[in-house]
Design a protein around this motif. Sequence first.
Motif, mmCIF file in Angstrom:
data_model
loop_
_atom_site.group_PDB
_atom_site.id
_atom_site.type_symbol
_atom_site.label_atom_id
_atom_site.label_comp_id
_atom_site.label_asym_id
_atom_site.label_seq_id
_atom_site.Cartn_x
_atom_site.Cartn_y
_atom_site.Cartn_z
ATOM 1 N N GLU A 191 0.911 -1.099 -0.073
ATOM 2 C CA GLU A 191 -0.019 -0.061 -0.016
ATOM 3 C C GLU A 191 0.837 1.277 -0.019
ATOM 4 O OE1 GLU A 191 -3.157 -0.095 -0.327
ATOM 5 O OE2 GLU A 191 -3.556 -2.392 0.119
ATOM 6 N N PHE A 192 0.627 2.076 -0.964
ATOM 7 C CA PHE A 192 1.556 3.347 -0.994
ATOM 8 C C PHE A 192 0.811 4.723 -1.157
ATOM 9 C CE2 PHE A 192 0.468 2.016 -5.314
ATOM 10 C CZ PHE A 192 0.334 3.199 -5.995
ATOM 11 N N GLU A 193 1.496 5.641 -1.120
ATOM 12 C CA GLU A 193 1.146 7.036 -1.054
ATOM 13 C C GLU A 193 2.344 7.749 -1.693
ATOM 14 O OE1 GLU A 193 -0.776 11.144 0.826
ATOM 15 O OE2 GLU A 193 -0.571 9.136 2.006
ATOM 16 N N GLY A 194 2.316 8.011 -3.338
ATOM 17 C CA GLY A 194 3.254 8.770 -3.865
ATOM 18 C C GLY A 194 3.225 8.375 -5.305
ATOM 19 N N ALA A 195 4.190 8.937 -6.352
ATOM 20 C CA ALA A 195 4.196 8.737 -7.558
ATOM 21 C C ALA A 195 5.003 7.719 -8.022
ATOM 22 C CB ALA A 195 4.381 10.021 -8.336
ATOM 23 N N GLU A 196 6.059 7.175 -7.200
ATOM 24 C CA GLU A 196 6.856 6.089 -7.773
ATOM 25 C C GLU A 196 6.925 5.042 -6.763
ATOM 26 O OE1 GLU A 196 10.230 8.217 -8.737
ATOM 27 O OE2 GLU A 196 9.560 9.027 -10.560
ATOM 28 N N PRO A 197 6.105 4.081 -6.720
ATOM 29 C CA PRO A 197 6.150 3.043 -5.812
ATOM 30 C C PRO A 197 6.799 1.829 -6.273
ATOM 31 C CG PRO A 197 3.941 2.922 -6.686
ATOM 32 C CD PRO A 197 4.794 4.378 -7.051
ATOM 33 N N TRP A 198 7.698 0.998 -5.583
ATOM 34 C CA TRP A 198 8.359 0.002 -6.164
ATOM 35 C C TRP A 198 8.432 -0.986 -4.970
ATOM 36 C CZ3 TRP A 198 12.620 -1.313 -3.078
ATOM 37 C CH2 TRP A 198 13.305 -0.091 -2.439
ATOM 38 N N VAL A 199 8.808 -2.647 -5.511
ATOM 39 C CA VAL A 199 9.036 -3.634 -4.760
ATOM 40 C C VAL A 199 10.294 -4.263 -5.269
ATOM 41 C CG1 VAL A 199 8.142 -5.887 -4.072
ATOM 42 C CG2 VAL A 199 6.599 -3.865 -4.123
ATOM 43 N N MET A 200 10.987 -4.784 -4.206
ATOM 44 C CA MET A 200 12.222 -5.509 -4.601
ATOM 45 C C MET A 200 12.160 -6.866 -4.065
ATOM 46 S SD MET A 200 16.119 -4.890 -3.817
ATOM 47 C CE MET A 200 17.499 -6.105 -3.899
ATOM 48 N N VAL A 201 12.291 -7.991 -4.739
ATOM 49 C CA VAL A 201 12.330 -9.277 -4.454
ATOM 50 C C VAL A 201 13.691 -9.761 -4.645
ATOM 51 C CG1 VAL A 201 11.339 -11.578 -4.653
ATOM 52 C CG2 VAL A 201 9.941 -9.448 -5.091
ATOM 53 N N ASP A 202 14.180 -10.839 -3.691
ATOM 54 C CA ASP A 202 15.596 -11.091 -3.905
ATOM 55 C C ASP A 202 15.625 -12.421 -3.041
ATOM 56 O OD1 ASP A 202 18.295 -11.525 -4.474
ATOM 57 O OD2 ASP A 202 18.972 -10.158 -2.685
ATOM 58 N N GLY A 203 16.035 -13.687 -3.787
ATOM 59 C CA GLY A 203 16.311 -14.961 -3.214
ATOM 60 C C GLY A 203 14.938 -15.425 -2.236
ATOM 61 N N PHE A 204 13.836 -15.093 -3.063
ATOM 62 C CA PHE A 204 12.556 -15.556 -2.409
ATOM 63 C C PHE A 204 12.284 -16.909 -3.130
ATOM 64 C CE2 PHE A 204 8.115 -15.686 -1.879
ATOM 65 C CZ PHE A 204 7.909 -15.299 -0.529
ATOM 66 N N ARG A 205 11.858 -17.942 -2.465
ATOM 67 C CA ARG A 205 11.511 -19.225 -2.885
ATOM 68 C C ARG A 205 10.291 -19.588 -2.759
ATOM 69 N NH1 ARG A 205 16.067 -23.729 -1.384
ATOM 70 N NH2 ARG A 205 18.061 -22.521 -2.231
ATOM 71 N N ILE A 206 9.492 -20.052 -3.885
ATOM 72 C CA ILE A 206 8.168 -20.291 -4.071
ATOM 73 C C ILE A 206 8.022 -21.798 -4.269
ATOM 74 C CG2 ILE A 206 7.268 -18.047 -4.761
ATOM 75 C CD1 ILE A 206 7.491 -18.774 -7.657
ATOM 76 N N LYS A 207 6.955 -22.557 -4.232
ATOM 77 C CA LYS A 207 6.767 -23.907 -4.259
ATOM 78 C C LYS A 207 5.173 -24.020 -4.527
ATOM 79 C CE LYS A 207 6.562 -26.777 -0.793
ATOM 80 N NZ LYS A 207 5.182 -27.697 -1.125
ATOM 81 N N ILE A 208 4.912 -25.125 -5.462
ATOM 82 C CA ILE A 208 3.626 -25.722 -5.339
ATOM 83 C C ILE A 208 3.756 -27.149 -5.507
ATOM 84 C CG2 ILE A 208 2.886 -23.700 -6.642
ATOM 85 C CD1 ILE A 208 3.225 -25.207 -9.349
ATOM 86 N N ASP A 209 2.813 -27.887 -5.430
ATOM 87 C CA ASP A 209 2.593 -29.158 -5.404
ATOM 88 C C ASP A 209 1.530 -29.876 -6.500
ATOM 89 O OD1 ASP A 209 4.519 -29.923 -3.240
ATOM 90 O OD2 ASP A 209 2.917 -28.936 -1.823
ATOM 91 N N GLY A 210 1.548 -31.210 -6.687
ATOM 92 C CA GLY A 210 0.677 -31.611 -7.577
ATOM 93 C C GLY A 210 0.750 -31.091 -8.940
ATOM 94 N N CYS A 211 2.098 -31.181 -9.436
ATOM 95 C CA CYS A 211 2.257 -30.635 -10.718
ATOM 96 C C CYS A 211 3.134 -31.704 -11.587
ATOM 97 C CB CYS A 211 3.142 -29.196 -10.842
ATOM 98 S SG CYS A 211 3.351 -28.440 -12.554
ATOM 99 N N VAL A 212 2.530 -32.171 -12.458
ATOM 100 C CA VAL A 212 3.077 -33.358 -13.489
ATOM 101 C C VAL A 212 3.292 -32.721 -15.000
ATOM 102 C CG1 VAL A 212 2.759 -35.602 -14.030
ATOM 103 C CG2 VAL A 212 2.042 -34.896 -11.969
ATOM 104 N N GLY A 213 4.314 -33.286 -15.442
ATOM 105 C CA GLY A 213 4.640 -32.798 -16.668
ATOM 106 C C GLY A 213 5.679 -31.557 -16.951
ATOM 107 N N GLU A 214 5.358 -30.905 -17.984
ATOM 108 C CA GLU A 214 5.967 -29.428 -18.036
ATOM 109 C C GLU A 214 5.295 -28.658 -17.189
ATOM 110 O OE1 GLU A 214 7.755 -29.802 -22.572
ATOM 111 O OE2 GLU A 214 5.909 -28.655 -22.353
ATOM 112 N N SER A 215 6.502 -27.567 -16.984
ATOM 113 C CA SER A 215 5.712 -26.367 -16.126
ATOM 114 C C SER A 215 6.184 -24.984 -16.601
ATOM 115 C CB SER A 215 6.148 -26.471 -14.759
ATOM 116 O OG SER A 215 7.197 -26.725 -14.437
ATOM 117 N N PHE A 216 5.551 -24.036 -16.387
ATOM 118 C CA PHE A 216 5.869 -22.591 -16.804
ATOM 119 C C PHE A 216 5.965 -21.713 -15.813
ATOM 120 C CE2 PHE A 216 4.179 -25.159 -20.187
ATOM 121 C CZ PHE A 216 4.995 -25.163 -21.322
#
Length: 243
Positions: A191-216
């Motif tokens: 949540e921001f107030e201003g004309a130039e907000p930004w978000v930096m992500v570094d070394g963040f790990r995400i995971k999902i389960d139940g995925c078979v075959g190719e993924s994108f």
Amino acid sequence: MTVRHGLRRGVAVVAVCGVFGGAGVGTAAADPEVVEPVVAEAPAVPPPPEGAPPPPDPALVPSSPAATTTSPDGWTLTLSARDETQLVIPPLTTAISTREYEVGGIFSASMTGPEEAEPPRGSLEVGYQIGCGIDMSTSNGVTLSGNIGLTPGLVLAGAGAVPTALTPIGGGLTVALKPGIINTVPVSKKEFEGAEPWVMVDGFRIKIDGCVGESFIRSYAFLTRSTPVSDAVLAWYGVTKKV
């Protein structure tokens, strides 16, 4: 006469010794020669030439062009990303149906409007979408089924009947698979107030389960400029990476 006889005997002894000595030398020369094995050394890798650029980082991915739009009240919204990284990580579960990634990037927005207007406010959401060719997360997965029964009977043998019993056994294996699904994984909503907000992500790990075959996988960002009477929403999607 005696002396001469002794000399002749000594010569004979020397001759015999010479014969045996020659035989010994010949036997030693016939022994096979021991050859030490030669181990080939791997060729040395030459160092990169001076001033050459470093090898590319396999985690780096290109970013899509910036997205822009103009709201009905005269505000121009722009949303973009840079320095994105997406790296496949072996899952801690070691399951072949689990996908895990280490991601990063800088997602920034800018808003310009009338000079007399108040500073804009709203929210900036950043996350990732992972598409699976085959989904097992919302199905029953692999199911084993079986049954066993008892069927009595009689078999005629001679003048009498012999009772019998059959025990039929059956089983089955069912694999419940569903068409592909897109998993949305939010990372941050600022949540921001201003004309130039930004978000930096570094070394963040995400995971999902139940995925078979190719993924994108691809990143996304949603910019929302809010007023007491309106919302202007701009969406941006990153480059899709096949893994």
